[in-house]
Structures are given as structure tokens and as C-alpha cells.
Scaffold this active site. Structure first.
Site, PDB file in Angstrom:
ATOM      1  N   GLU A 129       0.816  -1.232   0.000  1.00 15.68           N
ATOM      2  CA  GLU A 129       0.000   0.000   0.000  1.00 15.68           C
ATOM      3  C   GLU A 129       0.844   1.273   0.000  1.00 15.68           C
ATOM      4  OE1 GLU A 129      -2.829  -0.529   3.212  1.00 15.68           O
ATOM      5  OE2 GLU A 129      -3.265  -2.572   2.572  1.00 15.68           O
ATOM      6  N   ASN A 170       2.428  -4.891  -3.319  1.00 14.21           N
ATOM      7  CA  ASN A 170       1.053  -5.287  -3.033  1.00 14.21           C
ATOM      8  C   ASN A 170       0.201  -4.051  -2.755  1.00 14.21           C
ATOM      9  OD1 ASN A 170      -0.906  -7.397  -2.441  1.00 14.21           O
ATOM     10  ND2 ASN A 170      -0.727  -6.838  -0.271  1.00 14.21           N
ATOM     11  N   HIS A 206      -9.937  -6.977  -2.131  1.00 15.05           N
ATOM     12  CA  HIS A 206     -10.982  -6.933  -1.096  1.00 15.05           C
ATOM     13  C   HIS A 206     -12.229  -6.387  -1.778  1.00 15.05           C
ATOM     14  CE1 HIS A 206      -8.461  -8.056   2.255  1.00 15.05           C
ATOM     15  NE2 HIS A 206      -7.565  -7.139   1.906  1.00 15.05           N
ATOM     16  N   GLU A 234      -5.330 -11.138  -1.329  1.00 13.32           N
ATOM     17  CA  GLU A 234      -6.147 -10.993  -0.117  1.00 13.32           C
ATOM     18  C   GLU A 234      -7.652 -11.044  -0.432  1.00 13.32           C
ATOM     19  OE1 GLU A 234      -4.961  -7.586   2.181  1.00 13.32           O
ATOM     20  OE2 GLU A 234      -2.842  -7.842   1.763  1.00 13.32           O
ATOM     21  N   ASP A 236     -11.321 -11.317  -0.477  1.00 10.97           N
ATOM     22  CA  ASP A 236     -12.538 -11.654   0.238  1.00 10.97           C
ATOM     23  C   ASP A 236     -13.651 -10.825  -0.413  1.00 10.97           C
ATOM     24  OD1 ASP A 236     -11.238 -10.041   3.251  1.00 10.97           O
ATOM     25  OD2 ASP A 236     -11.976  -9.107   1.414  1.00 10.97           O
TER      26      ASP A 236
HETATM   27  O1  G3I Z   1      -1.827  -9.531  18.497  1.00 11.34           O
HETATM   28  C1  G3I Z   1      -2.478  -8.472  19.208  1.00 11.34           C
HETATM   29  C2  G3I Z   1      -2.966  -8.976  20.543  1.00 11.34           C
HETATM   30  O2  G3I Z   1      -1.845  -9.348  21.336  1.00 11.34           O
HETATM   31  C3  G3I Z   1      -3.779  -7.864  21.236  1.00 11.34           C
HETATM   32  O3  G3I Z   1      -4.324  -8.382  22.434  1.00 11.34           O
HETATM   33  C4  G3I Z   1      -4.910  -7.430  20.303  1.00 11.34           C
HETATM   34  C5  G3I Z   1      -5.760  -6.315  20.904  1.00 11.34           C
HETATM   35  O4  G3I Z   1      -5.025  -5.095  20.806  1.00 11.34           O
HETATM   36  O5  G3I Z   1      -4.347  -6.936  19.067  1.00 11.34           O
HETATM   37  C6  G3I Z   1      -3.669  -7.985  18.381  1.00 11.34           C
HETATM   38  O6  G3I Z   1      -3.158  -7.477  17.188  1.00 11.34           O
HETATM   39  C7  G3I Z   1      -4.172  -7.263  16.207  1.00 11.34           C
HETATM   40  C8  G3I Z   1      -3.817  -8.091  14.973  1.00 11.34           C
HETATM   41  O7  G3I Z   1      -4.748  -7.834  13.908  1.00 11.34           O
HETATM   42  C9  G3I Z   1      -3.795  -9.581  15.263  1.00 11.34           C
HETATM   43  O8  G3I Z   1      -5.087 -10.028  15.523  1.00 11.34           O
HETATM   44  C10 G3I Z   1      -4.149  -5.777  15.849  1.00 11.34           C
HETATM   45  O9  G3I Z   1      -4.617  -5.061  16.954  1.00 11.34           O
HETATM   46  C11 G3I Z   1      -5.065  -5.542  14.659  1.00 11.34           C
HETATM   47  O10 G3I Z   1      -4.919  -4.207  14.198  1.00 11.34           O
HETATM   48  C12 G3I Z   1      -4.669  -6.456  13.511  1.00 11.34           C
HETATM   49  O11 G3I Z   1      -5.585  -6.249  12.444  1.00 11.34           O
HETATM   50  C13 G3I Z   1      -5.111  -6.729  11.179  1.00 11.34           C
HETATM   51  C14 G3I Z   1      -4.868  -5.528  10.236  1.00 11.34           C
HETATM   52  O12 G3I Z   1      -4.456  -6.014   8.951  1.00 11.34           O
HETATM   53  C15 G3I Z   1      -3.760  -4.614  10.773  1.00 11.34           C
HETATM   54  O13 G3I Z   1      -2.547  -5.347  10.825  1.00 11.34           O
HETATM   55  C16 G3I Z   1      -6.200  -7.615  10.569  1.00 11.34           C
HETATM   56  O14 G3I Z   1      -6.339  -8.789  11.367  1.00 11.34           O
HETATM   57  C17 G3I Z   1      -5.812  -8.008   9.156  1.00 11.34           C
HETATM   58  O15 G3I Z   1      -6.889  -8.702   8.510  1.00 11.34           O
HETATM   59  C18 G3I Z   1      -5.505  -6.766   8.309  1.00 11.34           C
HETATM   60  O16 G3I Z   1      -5.049  -7.209   7.073  1.00 11.34           O
HETATM   61  C19 G3I Z   1      -4.704  -6.163   6.142  1.00 11.34           C
HETATM   62  C20 G3I Z   1      -3.472  -6.603   5.367  1.00 11.34           C
HETATM   63  O17 G3I Z   1      -2.424  -6.837   6.277  1.00 11.34           O
HETATM   64  C21 G3I Z   1      -3.104  -5.558   4.326  1.00 11.34           C
HETATM   65  N1  G3I Z   1      -4.229  -5.306   3.426  1.00 11.34           N
HETATM   66  C22 G3I Z   1      -5.449  -4.886   4.127  1.00 11.34           C
HETATM   67  C23 G3I Z   1      -5.857  -5.952   5.137  1.00 11.34           C
HETATM   68  C24 G3I Z   1      -7.149  -5.558   5.832  1.00 11.34           C
HETATM   69  O18 G3I Z   1      -6.931  -4.408   6.581  1.00 11.34           O
END
Ligand code: G3I
Length: 316
Positions: A129, A170, A206, A234, A236
């Protein structure tokens, strides 16, 4: 082995799913479907900088190593996501440090991660991005502090750490024709003309059940014609709630059309869904009013979208 998506996919096409490692560690049904259906995995979050190095100099490889071990045990490839992004960065990263300090931190991060998984990760989303929706360079800490050359640097550092890895740029919103797709096409052209090792383009895809990106086939075709590998990284297909049978059929049609485009393009070497079960999808939390975006429902029952992909692959 039960017939599954991975069984029917053509040899050159990796059919993958993004994996929530917490779900992998806690749900037997999640492990079973993931191992049976997919020939590749992507870490949904475990290989992001903020998850890997929460404290400066202290990498926590537990989750990413767990995913790689699972993949190796199940004959699956690992797609690395992602080395450079503006989200999920460690809190300790200096946002206004010296240019040289930040550049050295980025080089060290890329080198450390790619070296650890050399020979185990077949491809990397080196940058994720980097473009804004209007096609300009996205205004991130990387652009502000390092200037636009950070993109070329990232690819060169990743390539130096693992010359065998296939390196992707990506993004989302560049699947169909438009300013962002044109900008991505020009950016990749400039990088490759400068000898930067950009091998492929990842289209996140997406999507929504009620629409397709305009001119997606032609758009993918021009990147393939430019000598790039293509990856649907990715996919969905979110449904506007409440879910109905009709909407699930619409969703199945979108999944099928995207896979068909990938099958029609020999340059398309990877087709990955962003999570495979509604039970762990990011969509409801990030797209209010939408949900049910995956191939399996929250009870791990296959939806029409799964059947559509399976039918398409078996009828090839
Ligand atoms: O691992 C921590 C955990 O220890 C903590 O308790 C919890 C609550 O704060 O957070 C957990 O981390 C989260 C992580 O997902 C793992 O579940 C982050 O807060 C959360 O922001 C993160 O969200 C992910 C997001 O990217 C940001 O990294 C989503 O699951 C994931 O689907 C999303 O994927 C992105 C791709 O990487 C890039 N393209 C867009 C796509 C959708 O946004």
C-alpha cells in the site's frame, strides 16, 4: 486425501489462505480445513513488524515460526506479508529520527526477517500500500522520512537477503482500471527499468458481492504483458448484511470470476483468500454493515463461494 481446492489447482498456481495464528493454535477445525484445502499460507498479522519486534531488538518469532512449521508439515508454501507497511509498526520506531537512523532500521528489519525465512518463504510482499487512492505516493512515515527511493531500497535489501524469493509490490484498489492501477503500472515500470528486482504485483482484491472492479481482466493482462507475475493476495467478498441466499450466490459469482481471471493468466501464480472462515474475518470490524466475506461460514461449513471455486477447478 479428500478432493479439495489444492488437489484440483494447476501445478503453477498456489491456492492460499491468510492465517490467524491464534485461531490456528486454538481451533482443530481451523487446522483441518486449512491443511486440506490450501497449498499456501500467508500470515494475516504474524509477520508484520509490530507483531515481530514489539520491543526494539527483541524479535518474537513464536507466531511466525508456528505458521511456517505448520506449512512445512502440510506441504504448503509460505507467502511473506509484509516487510514495509505504514500500519502495525512497532510503537518504539522513531517517527522523527534522523533519515539515516530510520533507513538503517528498515534495512536491518528487512534483512533480519528475510534471512530468517530464506528458503522457507517463496515470495514476499516487500512493500504494501505505497500508493494513495489517487495514485500519488501514499503519505507515510517512510515517504516523509526516506523519500520515494525507500521502495527501491526495500526491494534491493530483500533480494540481497534471499535472491531466490519472488518479490511483490502489493496494494488494494488497483484490480480494475483507474488512476491507482495506472500509477501502479507506471511505478513498477520505472522500478524495473532501473533494475530494481520487482518480480510481481499483488492485487489484494478486497471486493464486494454486488460489484466487480471495471476492466479487471485487461488491467491484469497489461501487468502480465509487462513480464510481471500476478498474485491475488487478499481476496474476500463482503456481503451487505443481512445475508441472503441471493447475496451468497452473488458472492460466489465474484469469487469464481476472480479465480477464472487468474486461471486465464499463466502469469497469475498465486490466488489467496484473506481468511477462509467468517468466524475470523477482519471485515465485520472494519466494514460496518458488511460481513460473511469468506468461503466457509463461522461454523466451518462450505458456502456457495467455496463450491463455485471447487467446481471451476474440477471442470478445468
Ligand atoms: O496480536 C495483538 C494482541 O496481542 C492484542 O491483544 C490485540 C488487541 O489489541 O491486538 C492484536 O493485534 C491485532 C492483529 O490484527 C492480530 O489479531 C491488531 O490489533 C489488529 O490491528 C490487527 O488487524 C489486522 C490488520 O491487517 C492490521 O494489521 C487484521 O487482522 C488483518 O486482517 C488486516 O489485514 C490487512 C493486510 O495486512 C493488508 N491489506 C489490508 C488488510 C485488511 O486491513
Amino acid at each position: 486425501r479428500e478432493p479439495a481446492l489444492r488437489t484440483f489447482a494447476p501445478q503453477h498456481l498456489r491456492v492460499g489462505a491468510a492465517v490467524d495464528v491464534k485461531a490456528l493454535n486454538t481451533h482443530e477445525a481451523y487446522r483441518k480445513v486449512l491443511a486440506r484445502e490450501f497449498s499456501a499460507v500467508t500470515a494475516e498479522s504474524a509477520m508484520k513488524w509490530g507483531q515481530l519486534e514489539p520491543r526494539r531488538g527483541q524479535y518474537d518469532w513464536a507466531s511466525s515460526d508456528r505458521l511456517v512449521e505448520f506449512a512445512v508439515a502440510n506441504g504448503q508454501s509460505v507467502y511473506g506479508h509484509t516487510l514495509v507497511w505504514h500500519t502495525d509498526l512497532p510503537a518504539w520506531l522513531p517517527r522523527d529520527g534522523s533519515r539515516e537512523e530510520l533507513r538503517e532500521l528498515l534495512r536491518e528489519h528487512i534483512t533480519t526477517v528475510v534471512s530468517r525465512y530464506r528458503g522457507k518463504v517463496w515470495a514476499w510482499d516487500v512493500v504494501n500500500e505505497v500508493l494513495a487512492d489517487d495514485g500519488s505516493m501514499r503519505d507515510t512515515v517512510w515517504l516523509r522520512e526516506l523519500g520515494p527511493d525507500y521502495v527501491a531500497d526495500a526491494f534491493r535489501w530483500a533480494h540481497a537477503a534471499d535472491p531466490q524469493a519472488v518479490l511483490f509490490i502489493n496494494d488494494y484498489g488497483a484490480e480494475g482500471r483507474g488512476a491507482k492501477a495506472d500509477a501502479l503500472y507506471r511505478l513498477v515500470g520505472r522500478l524495473r527499468a532501473a533494475g530494481v528486482p520487482v518480480h510481481g504485483v499483488g492485487f489484494q482484491a478486497h471486493l464486494r458481492a454486488d460489484t466487480m472492479p471495471p476492466g479487471m481482466e485487461q488491467n491484469l493482462g497489461r501487468f502480465a504483458k509487462a513480464g510481471l507475475r500476478l498474485a491475488v493476495t487478499e481476496l474476500d467478498v463482503r456481503v451487505r448484511l443481512p445475508v441472503t441466499e441471493k447475496k451468497l450466490e452473488q458472492q460466489a459469482g465474484v469469487y469464481r470470476r476472480v479465480l477464472q481471471m487468474c486461471l486465464d493468466q499463466p502469469a497469475c501464480v498465486s490466488f489467496t483468500v484473506w481468511g477462509f472462515t467468517d468466524a475470523f474475518s477482519w471485515i465485520p470490524g472494519y466494514h460496518r454493515g458488511y460481513g460473511a466475506a469468506c468461503l466457509y461460514d463461522s461454523g466451518f461449513a462450505a458456502k456457495p463461494a467455496y463450491t463455485a471455486l471447487r467446481t471451476l477447478l474440477t471442470q478445468r
